[in-house]
Design a protein around this motif. Structure first.
Motif, PDB file in Angstrom:
ATOM      1  N   ARG A 100       0.827  -1.199   0.000  1.00  0.00           N
ATOM      2  CA  ARG A 100       0.000   0.000   0.000  1.00  0.00           C
ATOM      3  C   ARG A 100       0.872   1.264   0.000  1.00  0.00           C
ATOM      4  NH1 ARG A 100      -2.309  -0.966   4.365  1.00  0.00           N
ATOM      5  NH2 ARG A 100      -4.049  -2.191   3.539  1.00  0.00           N
ATOM      6  N   ASP A 101       1.883   1.285   0.866  1.00  0.00           N
ATOM      7  CA  ASP A 101       2.763   2.458   0.930  1.00  0.00           C
ATOM      8  C   ASP A 101       3.544   2.641  -0.365  1.00  0.00           C
ATOM      9  OD1 ASP A 101       1.864   2.798   3.481  1.00  0.00           O
ATOM     10  OD2 ASP A 101       3.612   1.858   4.438  1.00  0.00           O
ATOM     11  N   SER A 102       4.013   1.506  -0.924  1.00  0.00           N
ATOM     12  CA  SER A 102       4.766   1.599  -2.177  1.00  0.00           C
ATOM     13  C   SER A 102       3.899   2.136  -3.308  1.00  0.00           C
ATOM     14  CB  SER A 102       5.318   0.220  -2.547  1.00  0.00           C
ATOM     15  OG  SER A 102       5.976   0.256  -3.777  1.00  0.00           O
ATOM     16  N   GLY A 103       2.644   1.653  -3.360  1.00  0.00           N
ATOM     17  CA  GLY A 103       1.744   2.159  -4.399  1.00  0.00           C
ATOM     18  C   GLY A 103       1.451   3.632  -4.235  1.00  0.00           C
ATOM     19  N   MET A 104       1.265   4.077  -2.973  1.00  0.00           N
ATOM     20  CA  MET A 104       0.993   5.495  -2.738  1.00  0.00           C
ATOM     21  C   MET A 104       2.194   6.353  -3.105  1.00  0.00           C
ATOM     22  SD  MET A 104      -1.257   7.677  -1.883  1.00  0.00           S
ATOM     23  CE  MET A 104      -2.500   6.562  -1.216  1.00  0.00           C
ATOM     24  N   GLN A 105       3.405   5.881  -2.765  1.00  0.00           N
ATOM     25  CA  GLN A 105       4.606   6.646  -3.112  1.00  0.00           C
ATOM     26  C   GLN A 105       4.800   6.690  -4.619  1.00  0.00           C
ATOM     27  OE1 GLN A 105       6.550   8.393  -0.978  1.00  0.00           O
ATOM     28  NE2 GLN A 105       7.551   9.172  -2.815  1.00  0.00           N
ATOM     29  N   GLU A 106       4.499   5.574  -5.278  1.00  0.00           N
ATOM     30  CA  GLU A 106       4.606   5.543  -6.732  1.00  0.00           C
ATOM     31  C   GLU A 106       3.649   6.549  -7.362  1.00  0.00           C
ATOM     32  OE1 GLU A 106       6.083   4.430 -10.367  1.00  0.00           O
ATOM     33  OE2 GLU A 106       6.786   3.719  -8.415  1.00  0.00           O
ATOM     34  N   MET A 107       2.422   6.643  -6.816  1.00  0.00           N
ATOM     35  CA  MET A 107       1.461   7.604  -7.356  1.00  0.00           C
ATOM     36  C   MET A 107       1.906   9.038  -7.092  1.00  0.00           C
ATOM     37  SD  MET A 107      -2.296   5.874  -6.710  1.00  0.00           S
ATOM     38  CE  MET A 107      -2.074   5.550  -4.956  1.00  0.00           C
ATOM     39  N   ARG A 108       2.493   9.303  -5.902  1.00  0.00           N
ATOM     40  CA  ARG A 108       3.003  10.655  -5.628  1.00  0.00           C
ATOM     41  C   ARG A 108       4.100  11.018  -6.618  1.00  0.00           C
ATOM     42  NH1 ARG A 108       3.344   8.762  -0.168  1.00  0.00           N
ATOM     43  NH2 ARG A 108       1.484   9.295   1.057  1.00  0.00           N
ATOM     44  N   ASN A 109       5.037  10.097  -6.831  1.00  0.00           N
ATOM     45  CA  ASN A 109       6.128  10.362  -7.771  1.00  0.00           C
ATOM     46  C   ASN A 109       5.594  10.621  -9.173  1.00  0.00           C
ATOM     47  OD1 ASN A 109       7.896   9.917  -5.661  1.00  0.00           O
ATOM     48  ND2 ASN A 109       8.337   7.806  -6.235  1.00  0.00           N
ATOM     49  N   THR A 110       4.589   9.841  -9.571  1.00  0.00           N
ATOM     50  CA  THR A 110       3.996  10.034 -10.899  1.00  0.00           C
ATOM     51  C   THR A 110       3.342  11.410 -11.002  1.00  0.00           C
ATOM     52  OG1 THR A 110       3.607   7.655 -11.104  1.00  0.00           O
ATOM     53  CG2 THR A 110       2.327   9.111 -12.531  1.00  0.00           C
ATOM     54  N   THR A 111       2.613  11.804  -9.959  1.00  0.00           N
ATOM     55  CA  THR A 111       1.956  13.117  -9.956  1.00  0.00           C
ATOM     56  C   THR A 111       2.984  14.234 -10.078  1.00  0.00           C
ATOM     57  OG1 THR A 111       0.180  12.239  -8.574  1.00  0.00           O
ATOM     58  CG2 THR A 111       0.421  14.632  -8.661  1.00  0.00           C
ATOM     59  N   GLU A 112       4.045  14.157  -9.293  1.00  0.00           N
ATOM     60  CA  GLU A 112       5.078  15.190  -9.342  1.00  0.00           C
ATOM     61  C   GLU A 112       5.729  15.261 -10.718  1.00  0.00           C
ATOM     62  OE1 GLU A 112       7.763  14.307  -6.224  1.00  0.00           O
ATOM     63  OE2 GLU A 112       6.351  14.753  -4.599  1.00  0.00           O
ATOM     64  N   ALA A 113       5.973  14.098 -11.321  1.00  0.00           N
ATOM     65  CA  ALA A 113       6.602  14.086 -12.638  1.00  0.00           C
ATOM     66  C   ALA A 113       5.695  14.702 -13.693  1.00  0.00           C
ATOM     67  CB  ALA A 113       6.975  12.649 -13.021  1.00  0.00           C
ATOM     68  N   VAL A 114       4.390  14.364 -13.644  1.00  0.00           N
ATOM     69  CA  VAL A 114       3.454  14.910 -14.632  1.00  0.00           C
ATOM     70  C   VAL A 114       3.327  16.419 -14.463  1.00  0.00           C
ATOM     71  CG1 VAL A 114       1.043  14.913 -15.375  1.00  0.00           C
ATOM     72  CG2 VAL A 114       2.186  12.749 -14.859  1.00  0.00           C
ATOM     73  N   VAL A 115       3.191  16.895 -13.209  1.00  0.00           N
ATOM     74  CA  VAL A 115       3.075  18.334 -12.960  1.00  0.00           C
ATOM     75  C   VAL A 115       4.328  19.047 -13.447  1.00  0.00           C
ATOM     76  CG1 VAL A 115       2.943  20.088 -11.152  1.00  0.00           C
ATOM     77  CG2 VAL A 115       1.468  18.073 -11.049  1.00  0.00           C
ATOM     78  N   TYR A 116       5.475  18.472 -13.166  1.00  0.00           N
ATOM     79  CA  TYR A 116       6.732  19.114 -13.573  1.00  0.00           C
ATOM     80  C   TYR A 116       6.823  19.204 -15.092  1.00  0.00           C
ATOM     81  CZ  TYR A 116      11.714  19.756 -14.404  1.00  0.00           C
ATOM     82  OH  TYR A 116      12.924  20.216 -14.856  1.00  0.00           O
ATOM     83  N   ASN A 117       6.517  18.117 -15.798  1.00  0.00           N
ATOM     84  CA  ASN A 117       6.634  18.122 -17.259  1.00  0.00           C
ATOM     85  C   ASN A 117       5.654  19.100 -17.887  1.00  0.00           C
ATOM     86  OD1 ASN A 117       8.639  16.153 -17.184  1.00  0.00           O
ATOM     87  ND2 ASN A 117       7.176  14.464 -17.338  1.00  0.00           N
ATOM     88  N   MET A 118       4.402  19.101 -17.399  1.00  0.00           N
ATOM     89  CA  MET A 118       3.418  20.018 -17.961  1.00  0.00           C
ATOM     90  C   MET A 118       3.795  21.475 -17.668  1.00  0.00           C
ATOM     91  SD  MET A 118       1.053  18.351 -19.555  1.00  0.00           S
ATOM     92  CE  MET A 118       0.534  16.636 -19.761  1.00  0.00           C
ATOM     93  N   SER A 119       4.197  21.736 -16.435  1.00  0.00           N
ATOM     94  CA  SER A 119       4.556  23.107 -16.056  1.00  0.00           C
ATOM     95  C   SER A 119       5.763  23.588 -16.841  1.00  0.00           C
ATOM     96  CB  SER A 119       4.849  23.178 -14.549  1.00  0.00           C
ATOM     97  OG  SER A 119       3.718  22.796 -13.795  1.00  0.00           O
ATOM     98  N   THR A 120       6.754  22.705 -17.026  1.00  0.00           N
ATOM     99  CA  THR A 120       7.956  23.095 -17.779  1.00  0.00           C
ATOM    100  C   THR A 120       7.600  23.445 -19.212  1.00  0.00           C
ATOM    101  OG1 THR A 120       9.315  21.647 -16.380  1.00  0.00           O
ATOM    102  CG2 THR A 120      10.237  22.337 -18.498  1.00  0.00           C
ATOM    103  N   THR A 121       6.757  22.627 -19.825  1.00  0.00           N
ATOM    104  CA  THR A 121       6.357  22.909 -21.207  1.00  0.00           C
ATOM    105  C   THR A 121       5.616  24.235 -21.301  1.00  0.00           C
ATOM    106  OG1 THR A 121       6.167  20.529 -21.630  1.00  0.00           O
ATOM    107  CG2 THR A 121       5.079  22.009 -23.175  1.00  0.00           C
ATOM    108  N   MET A 122       4.710  24.490 -20.357  1.00  0.00           N
ATOM    109  CA  MET A 122       3.949  25.731 -20.368  1.00  0.00           C
ATOM    110  C   MET A 122       4.864  26.939 -20.141  1.00  0.00           C
ATOM    111  SD  MET A 122       0.863  25.108 -21.054  1.00  0.00           S
ATOM    112  CE  MET A 122      -0.195  23.661 -21.187  1.00  0.00           C
TER     113      MET A 122
END
Length: 607
Positions: A65-87
């Motif tokens: 459960r913790d690993s899945g939650m951390q994986e989702m946090r990392n994914t969220t941060e990566a998506v936000v970073y990529n979208m924000s950088t492009t914008m």
């Protein structure tokens, strides 16, 4: 209560503990080994197994459960970073165009004819490098200006061409200076709609809010969608605006697809929901939970888990029963033998079964009984005499090895002189006789079987100089030795023997010139410091079968092999090296036909 009362209580507790301990000890002593092992299985195997599996299962579920939650946090941060950088990169580009003096002057210019507009356009492209800057980016930019002199095309168009466009109306209604707008644009050529993601900002650098001119920058929608898909996130990701799916990695983010709405069931299954402000829009990023969790895995494999638990209970129980049988029968047999013990003769076991500790104990008892019976019948003087005979035999074998070396080297040396006299018909024997005398003295002086490395090198050099009279320019040599190795002691003639072998079996069989290299080094290896002696020749070499046979003869050199009279010198040197080092010397050979041979001898420094 007084001190005497407390002492009585403490003494009573001590007596109670002793009574309980004695009772338990006596109880266990009276229990058979079979029941002891069964109780040990229950207490030490079954109970810990159940408790441990329960704890491990709990830990695995929590970790999953913790690993899945951390994986989702990392994914969220990566998506936000990529979208924000492009914008941010796109917005910086619009800011550069917005502040460009040449661009603003071009927009405000008056053009009476299309030719005037064309000349102004070309002057802008030449002076401001606008086309180079815009062409080098992955974004498409168009400025729509309310200028009647504009001609539609390229980087500039008339504003009236987009007044009816959806994106333009949304921008005007927002009242913002800059805005990110997702929309569908119909392409007449293809006959379908295409997703667009544009940054629109006002171009009123001089008018301060009085102009309707806009700059529209189209982001590469396909590249952004592919970037999200190629990231290979474990979880499904949805990037939404106003509940419409803009991008996703599950195939719903195609450029030529209409926008879909993210259903409530999907939103409820999201593990993480993050909102990000994107220049006038609020983008929602949903990261879905993994489709398979630890609990689901357990449910799916419940039958297998129950089967494994059953095996873990029954199989150890069966093994304990077999273990009981193995222990009891053999211990009982060993006990019966001890009961028949006789002071004058120990009765051996008729059969010692097994290779475990009890089997080893039974064989050790048989060996002890045999040895004890032999010692009882053996006279100590006979034993001492036998030891003396062994020492004498070893001494005789060593002397035989010493005496065998002298005629071997003397014969080779005299053969070299004879060949030289026959082939050259010259009488340059003075130097040869001097070197022969040196070799002879080395052969006959056996007061000590060891010499220093430096002395052995001098002897080897004398031998090679003597061989040069025979081979002439066909033989060249080089000797190298580290300083720390020169004073180490090695068996006499051990190095020269291999040098002589390189001459006779390497250089002699090759018609072209050859070299002999002797290298003495001290190295640090895994087993410790070793003296490494390498004898290399560029002679005829030997085939692989002969090399393997010679390698085996060297590693397994013995007196018996020496009697076969093949390569006496090499086997002699190998035997003496083995005897001098307690069989800790190592021999390695490498050879290739027509190339040469390398012999490497490694001797531990302490030997």
């Amino acid at each position: 209560m007084d001190q005497g009362g407390w002492n009585k209580i403490r003494n009573g507790l001590r007596r109670g503990k002793r009574i309980v301990a004695d009772f338990i000890g006596n109880f266990l002593d009276d229990i058979s080994l079979r029941h002891k092992l069964l109780g040990m299985y229950l207490v030490c195997v079954l109970l810990p197994l159940v408790l441990t599996d329960s704890v491990i299962l709990s830990v695995v579920v929590g970790a999953e459960r913790d690993s899945g939650m951390q994986e989702m946090r990392n994914t969220t941060e990566a998506v936000v970073y990529n979208m924000s950088t492009t914008m941010e990169n796109a917005v910086k580009l619009t800011q550069t165009v917005y502040q460009n003096r040449y661009v603003n002057e071009f927009i405000e210019g008056e053009y009476d004819t299309p030719l005037d507009y064309y000349n102004g356009y070309m002057e802008l492209m030449k002076d401001s490098l606008y086309e180079i800057v815009m062409g080098s980016s992955s974004f498409q930019t168009v400025i729509y200006a309310d200028n009647p002199g504009f001609v539609n095309g390229g980087y500039f168009c008339r504003l009236e061409s987009v007044r009816e466009k959806e994106w333009y109306h949304r921008f005007l209604e927002s009242g913002r200076e800059i805005m990110v707008i997702p929309y569908l644009e119909r392409t007449p050529a293809a006959g379908n709609s295409q997703r667009k993601l544009s940054i629109v900002r006002k171009m009123d650098y001089y008018h301060k809010g009085q102009s309707d001119d806009v700059l529209k920058l189209d982001l590469d929608y396909g590249a952004m969608a592919r970037s999200l898909t190629n990231a290979r996130y474990v979880n499904t990701v949805y990037v939404c605006c106003e509940n419409r799916i803009l991008f996703s990695n599950d195939g719903r983010g195609g450029v030529n697809m209409a926008f879909e709405e993210l259903g409530r069931d999907k939103i409820r299954k999201a593990g993480i929901h993050t909102s990000v402000q994107m220049y006038g829009n609020e983008w929602d990023i949903y990261v879905m939970r993994s489709p398979v969790t630890a609990i689901q895995i357990i449910r799916q494999n419940l039958t297998m888990i129950l089967f494994l638990l059953t095996v873990n209970v029954l199989l150890p129980l069966l093994f304990v029963r077999l273990l009981n049988r193995s222990f009891i029968l053999r211990l009982r047999a060993l006990g019966e033998v001890f009961e028949k013990e006789d002071s004058d003769h120990l009765q051996p076991l008729s059969e010692a079964k097994g290779k475990d500790e009890i089997g080893m104990l039974m064989r050790s008892y048989n060996h002890m009984a045999e040895r004890m019976n032999e010692l009882i019948q053996t006279v100590y003087k006979d034993r001492l005499k036998e030891q003396e005979m062994d020492i004498a035999r070893q001494t005789a074998e060593l002397l035989a090895l010493h005496s065998q070396i002298n005629p071997h080297f003397l014969f080779n040396a005299l053969e070299s002189i004879r060949m030289h006299s026959i082939l050259k018909k010259e009488y340059e024997t003075a130097d040869m006789v001097e070197k022969l005398a040196l070799m002879q003295r080395q052969n006959v002086e056996w007061s000590s079987d060891s010499v220093t490395v430096e002395e052995e090198l001098r002897f080897a050099q004398a031998y090679l100089e003597l061989q040069k009279y025979r081979f002439g320019e066909r033989l060249s040599y080089r000797m190298e030795a580290e300083e720390e190795c020169r004073m180490l002691r090695i068996p006499k003639l051990s190095l020269v023997t291999f040098v002589e072998n390189a001459c006779v079996h390497g250089i002699e069989k090759k018609t072209s010139p050859g070299w002999i290299f002797v290298r003495i080094t001290c190295r640090q290896e895994e087993e410790g410091r070793v003296l490494c002696m390498e004898i290399e020749d560029t002679g005829a070499g030997m085939p692989q079968e002969e090399l393997s046979e010679m390698q085996a003869r060297m590693n397994h050199a013995s007196i018996e092999r020496l009697r076969e009279k093949e390569r006496v010198g090499i086997l002699n040197a190998c035997i003496r090296l083995k005897m001098a080092t307690g069989d800790r010397v190592a021999f390695e050979m490498e050879s290739e036909e027509g190339v040469g041979t390398i012999v490497t001898i490694r001797v531990p420094m302490e030997n």
